[in-house]
Write a protein that holds these residues in place. Structure first.
Motif, short mmCIF file in Angstrom:
data_model
loop_
_atom_site.label_atom_id
_atom_site.label_comp_id
_atom_site.label_asym_id
_atom_site.label_seq_id
_atom_site.Cartn_x
_atom_site.Cartn_y
_atom_site.Cartn_z
N HIS A 1 14.12 -0.07 21.91
CA HIS A 1 13.73 -1.47 22.04
C HIS A 1 12.26 -1.69 21.71
CE1 HIS A 1 12.53 0.17 25.97
NE2 HIS A 1 11.63 -0.79 25.99
N GLN A 2 11.50 -0.62 21.46
CA GLN A 2 10.09 -0.76 21.13
C GLN A 2 9.80 -0.56 19.65
OE1 GLN A 2 8.76 1.90 24.81
NE2 GLN A 2 6.99 0.90 23.91
N LEU A 3 10.77 -0.15 18.85
CA LEU A 3 10.53 0.24 17.46
C LEU A 3 11.33 -0.63 16.51
CD1 LEU A 3 9.14 2.27 15.57
CD2 LEU A 3 11.17 3.71 15.81
N TRP A 4 10.71 -1.06 15.41
CA TRP A 4 11.34 -1.86 14.36
C TRP A 4 11.12 -1.18 13.01
CZ3 TRP A 4 9.63 -3.90 18.79
CH2 TRP A 4 10.37 -4.91 19.39
N ASP A 5 12.19 -0.93 12.29
CA ASP A 5 12.12 -0.43 10.92
C ASP A 5 12.28 -1.62 9.99
OD1 ASP A 5 12.30 0.77 8.49
OD2 ASP A 5 13.78 2.27 9.07
N LEU A 6 11.17 -2.05 9.40
CA LEU A 6 11.16 -3.26 8.57
C LEU A 6 11.08 -2.92 7.08
CD1 LEU A 6 8.75 -5.52 10.65
CD2 LEU A 6 11.24 -5.48 10.69
N ILE B 1 -3.18 -3.93 16.39
CA ILE B 1 -3.77 -5.07 17.09
C ILE B 1 -3.31 -4.98 18.54
CG2 ILE B 1 -4.03 -7.58 17.20
CD1 ILE B 1 -3.21 -7.73 14.30
N GLY B 2 -4.13 -4.42 19.40
CA GLY B 2 -3.73 -4.25 20.79
C GLY B 2 -2.50 -3.37 20.91
N PRO B 3 -1.42 -3.86 21.52
CA PRO B 3 -0.21 -3.05 21.65
C PRO B 3 0.62 -2.95 20.37
CG PRO B 3 0.13 -5.19 22.65
CD PRO B 3 -1.32 -5.14 22.25
N LEU B 4 0.35 -3.79 19.38
CA LEU B 4 1.12 -3.79 18.13
C LEU B 4 0.57 -2.71 17.20
CD1 LEU B 4 3.17 -5.04 16.13
CD2 LEU B 4 1.31 -6.54 15.37
N MET B 5 1.47 -1.92 16.65
CA MET B 5 1.07 -0.89 15.69
C MET B 5 2.04 -0.93 14.51
SD MET B 5 0.27 3.14 16.26
CE MET B 5 -0.42 4.12 14.93
N ALA B 6 1.49 -1.03 13.30
CA ALA B 6 2.28 -1.05 12.07
C ALA B 6 1.81 0.10 11.18
CB ALA B 6 2.13 -2.39 11.34
N VAL B 7 2.77 0.89 10.69
CA VAL B 7 2.45 2.08 9.89
C VAL B 7 3.23 2.00 8.58
CG1 VAL B 7 2.47 4.58 9.79
CG2 VAL B 7 2.10 3.43 11.97
N ARG B 8 2.53 2.20 7.48
CA ARG B 8 3.15 2.21 6.15
C ARG B 8 2.96 3.59 5.53
NH1 ARG B 8 6.79 1.63 2.30
NH2 ARG B 8 5.94 1.07 0.26
N THR B 9 4.08 4.24 5.24
CA THR B 9 4.05 5.49 4.48
C THR B 9 4.56 5.20 3.07
OG1 THR B 9 6.28 6.12 5.19
CG2 THR B 9 4.43 6.82 6.59
N ARG B 10 4.72 6.23 2.28
CA ARG B 10 5.21 6.00 0.92
C ARG B 10 6.67 5.56 0.88
NH1 ARG B 10 1.46 7.98 -2.63
NH2 ARG B 10 -0.07 9.47 -1.78
N ASP B 11 7.40 5.80 1.98
CA ASP B 11 8.85 5.53 1.97
C ASP B 11 9.27 4.42 2.91
OD1 ASP B 11 9.23 9.11 1.88
OD2 ASP B 11 9.19 7.69 0.19
N GLU B 12 8.50 4.07 3.92
CA GLU B 12 8.96 3.11 4.92
C GLU B 12 7.79 2.42 5.57
OE1 GLU B 12 11.03 5.33 7.88
OE2 GLU B 12 9.41 6.77 8.15
N ILE B 13 8.12 1.35 6.32
CA ILE B 13 7.14 0.63 7.13
C ILE B 13 7.76 0.43 8.51
CG2 ILE B 13 7.91 -1.60 6.16
CD1 ILE B 13 5.08 -2.62 6.72
N LEU B 14 7.08 0.89 9.54
CA LEU B 14 7.54 0.82 10.93
C LEU B 14 6.57 0.00 11.75
CD1 LEU B 14 8.59 4.53 11.63
CD2 LEU B 14 10.02 2.66 10.83
N CYS B 15 7.13 -0.71 12.73
CA CYS B 15 6.32 -1.47 13.68
C CYS B 15 6.77 -1.10 15.09
CB CYS B 15 6.46 -2.98 13.48
SG CYS B 15 5.74 -3.57 11.94
N ALA B 16 5.82 -1.12 16.03
CA ALA B 16 6.12 -0.79 17.42
C ALA B 16 5.20 -1.59 18.33
CB ALA B 16 5.96 0.70 17.69
N SER C 1 0.84 -1.20 0.00
CA SER C 1 0.00 0.00 0.00
C SER C 1 0.87 1.25 0.00
CB SER C 1 -0.92 0.00 1.23
OG SER C 1 -1.60 1.22 1.34
N SER C 2 0.31 2.34 -0.50
CA SER C 2 1.01 3.62 -0.47
C SER C 2 0.79 4.37 0.84
CB SER C 2 0.54 4.50 -1.64
OG SER C 2 -0.85 4.75 -1.54
N GLY C 3 -0.05 3.84 1.70
CA GLY C 3 -0.30 4.44 3.01
C GLY C 3 -1.32 3.61 3.76
N ALA C 4 -0.97 3.13 4.96
CA ALA C 4 -1.87 2.28 5.73
C ALA C 4 -1.45 2.29 7.19
CB ALA C 4 -1.88 0.85 5.18
#
Length: 400
Positions: free
Chosen positions: A388-393, A341-356, A334-337
């Protein structure tokens, strides 16, 4: 003379000793009496405290026995009413469609009857000559046909009025259902806030909502498959969907994609945090280390092997990891999403995808600031979290 003085002095000394002994005994008796009085007061206070404790215990038992079950039954009753009203709306919608079909048929009948009336008028004109000749039987038939035609027209008008009344009733029922759904959603929001803050609700039970979820994407063509991957990941995490809502363009600005909210139960927030942390560490371990891809910030770096944080159990079952990876790869398309799910948060921008993996306080803070639906704002807030809470995938998702 000296002897007399000595005798007198001895007598005086003895009298003083007797007086001092008497004073000491009086003081001892007063001290004992004071101690007895204090013991009696302590005993009375203990009795009062015991009585108050028994009263409090009785009141708590009464609340647990009477108030809590009543609140639970009221919530279930309201849920049942919402389901009944939803069924009624579906039935009314079907009835409305059937009435619309009947209305169309009636319109066709009215057209046919109008043509028939014109024909009858012509017949009436043609039989005027016959009436002059005394053909009373033909005149009666024509009058009867005209009366029946007028009755049919009146019936058509009554059916149209009934159709309008039914439409207004259906709109009123839809308004009631919308209000009940809004009330139920606010109750579920309170349950999630109580679960995050650790304060139990009076009407909570073993099947209460323990986590919330969100899903949004700006790509309409990915909406269906992203929803499927999201709910698959929810089930793989041993969570149940208690309630879901969809806020469409009617409640937002024109052209805004749907926002999906989920109310989940079945797992504690602490267990979910540990499980998702382990899954993200396992996912980050798949990154190539040839210098061309960035390593995740959550526990991997400088060539060190993945390490589980304190309190996190062993690696999850393969289906959990497979479901999460499928969701992340769908988000990457996706180009943005945004997916939560509870404490898990995943964000997709046009340039990256981050999880926390968020704590309860961080989740409440993001909830208050309303950044869950904005990938850019959410990414900016996530980058302020501890490493320790953030992942750049981004590098992992870009790798085939």
């Amino acid at each position: 003379m000296t002897t007399v003085i000595l005798v007198v002095m001895c007598v005086v000394v003895g009298a003083l000793e007797l007086y001092a002994g008497k004073q000491s005994k009086d003081q001892a008796r007063a001290f004992v009496r004071r101690i007895d009085e204090l013991n009696e007061q302590v005993t009375k206070q203990n009795s009062v405290l015991v009585t108050v404790g028994e009263q409090l215990t009785a009141e708590l038992s009464k609340v647990k026995r009477e108030v809590l079950p009543a609140l639970d039954s009221r919530l279930r009753h309201n849920s049942g009413q919402v389901e009944e009203l939803a069924g009624l709306v579906h039935q009314a919608d079907g009835f409305l469609r059937s009435q619309a079909g009947r209305l169309q048929d009636l319109e066709q009948q009215r057209i046919t009857l109008a043509a028939l009336r014109r024909k009858l008028t012509e017949v009436e004109t043609s039989v005027q000559a016959v009436r002059r000749a005394g053909t009373a039987a033909v005149e009666g038939k024509v009058d009867t046909a005209l009366d029946r035609l007028a009755d049919l027209e009146r019936s058509g008008g009554e059916i149209l009025e009934l159709q309008r009344t039914l439409t207004r009733t259906l709109e009123d029922v839809e308004d009631v259902v919308a209000e009940l759904l809004q009330y139920t959603e606010s109750e579920l929001d309170d349950a999630v806030a109580s679960a995050l803050t650790g304060r139990p609700r009076p009407d909570a039970d073993g099947a209460a909502v323990t986590a919330t979820g969100r899903l949004w994407t700006r790509d309409d063509q990915l909406d269906d498959i992203l929803t499927e991957m999201y709910e698959r990941c929810v089930r793989a995490s041993r969570l149940d969907v208690r309630f879901r809502t969809v806020e469409g363009p009617d409640g937002l600005a024109p052209g805004t994609p749907d926002r999906r909210r989920y109310f989940l139960g079945g797992q504690r927030a602490e267990d979910l945090s540990g499980a998702f942390t382990a899954l993200l560490i396992s996912t980050g371990a798949d990154l190539p280390r040839n210098g061309g891809a960035s390593l995740p910030r959550g526990g991997l770096g400088r060539g060190e092997p993945p390490r589980l944080p304190p309190g996190v159990g062993p690696v999850r079952a393969p289906e959990d990891e497979a479901a999460l990876k499928a969701l992340l790869r769908t988000l990457y398309e996706s180009s943005g999403a945004v997916a939560q799910i509870g404490p898990l948060m995943a964000v997709r921008t046009r340039d990256e995808i981050l999880c926390a993996v968020l704590t309860a306080g961080q989740s409440l803070e993001l909830e208050s600031d309303e950044v869950f639906w904005d990938p850019s704002a959410a990414t900016e807030r996530l980058r302020r979290l501890p490493t320790h809470q953030l992942w750049d995938l981004t590098g992992w998702a870009a790798t085939p």
